[in-house]
Design an enzyme around this catalytic site. Structure first.
Site: not given
Ligand code: ATR
Length: 280
Positions: A66, A102
């Site tokens: 990420k 997220d």
């Protein structure tokens, strides 16, 4: 024909292909969502180059890449920049743009289950944990105008780092886990953001919920198992429960929107996903 991928390692057990297959059907678009594992001993740069060459329309990127993907994207949206982490990339006008879905995905899921939370901006919120997931959720909460969001973590320094994101917009007290345990009665919404309680450690809970009060919303982002010890204890206290799998579902929905612009209802997918998880 959308060419969508999931990049990460290990990802062979990921639920994302299952979720996006449903989205593709529901949105009535042509496309595929496939796994693209990059092994630790493979060249990340070379694999990413292949994706650029293939002109994929978009991809999700998960552990452990990420952060590693950041130098390869042309632009970051504000959330991804603040998180220092990307989980969604879209190819648009010849450029790669990195997003992080997220935090927003988590809040969408929570609002869907408990719409009243949208009217709880003046209430007391407690985040347990200060890792990447906590960071995303904290950011989304302050963006949405929550006035008081405390953070409790085993390591105080990590919590302090997250607090800096608020730039004074939100009141945030930093607590030791023991303090949080003692003061639980003061909170209206408690969000468990760590991996504590995840299979195989299903008998662990980050804190005792002895002081949790009836009607408090208790939310856990762990979804394997769905009934974590944290949520089992919260239920005993007559708290309102929010299960972890819905964050995965709603952040995926947000990614799919970014790639295709398609917005569609996923209400009934929640139950289906619970069943799918039980079978795994
Ligand atoms: P993620 O990015 O998935 O959120 P992470 O960055 O590794 O994961 O964060 C893990 C979080 O779980 C942290 O808040 C961590 O606490 P520390 O900052 O003190 O490390 C917390 N955590 C993990 N295992 C824990 C445990 N056994 N007890 C208490 N907290 C734990």
């Amino acid at each position: 024909m959308y060419d969508l991928r999931l990049i990460g390692y290990p990802i062979s057990h990921s639920l994302s292909p299952w979720i996006h297959k449903q989205f593709i059907e529901r949105a009535k678009v042509e496309g595929s969502y496939t796994i693209h594992e990059i092994m630790p001993d493979e060249s990340f740069a070379e694999e990413i180059e292949k994706l650029k060459h293939a002109q994929v329309d978009g991809f999700n990127i998960t552990v452990p890449y990420k952060q590693k993907i950041i130098p390869y994207v042309d632009r970051l949206n504000v959330e991804a920049r603040s998180m220092g982490a990307v989980n969604t990339v879209v190819y648009r006008d010849g450029k790669w743009i990195g997003y992080n879905t997220d935090g927003r995905g988590y809040l969408r899921a929570l609002y869907h289950k408990y719409p009243e939370v949208q009217e709880m901006k003046d209430k007391q919120v407690l985040l347990l944990g200060a890792g990447g997931a906590a960071r995303g959720i904290y950011y989304a909460l302050i963006e949405d105008g929550f006035k008081q969001v405390d953070i409790a973590n085993r390591t105080i320094e990590s919590a302090t780092n997250i607090q800096a994101l608020s730039e004074g917009k939100t009141e945030t007290n930093i607590l030791h886990l023991e303090e949080a345990e003692e003061n639980l009665g003061a909170y209206d919404l408690v969000i468990q953001t760590t991996s504590v309680g995840m299979r195989p450690h299903t008998e662990q809970s980050i804190i005792s919920l002895h002081h949790l009060t009836e009607g408090t919303i208790a939310s856990d982002i762990v979804y394997q198992p769905l009934q974590t010890k944290f949520l089992r204890e919260a239920k005993k206290k007559n708290a309102k429960i929010h299960y972890g799998h819905s964050m995965l579902l709603y952040q995926a929905q947000y990614s799919f929107e970014i790639w295709t612009g398609k917005i569609f209802d996923i209400t009934h997918m929640d139950e289906k996903m619970k069943q799918e998880l039980k079978g795994r």
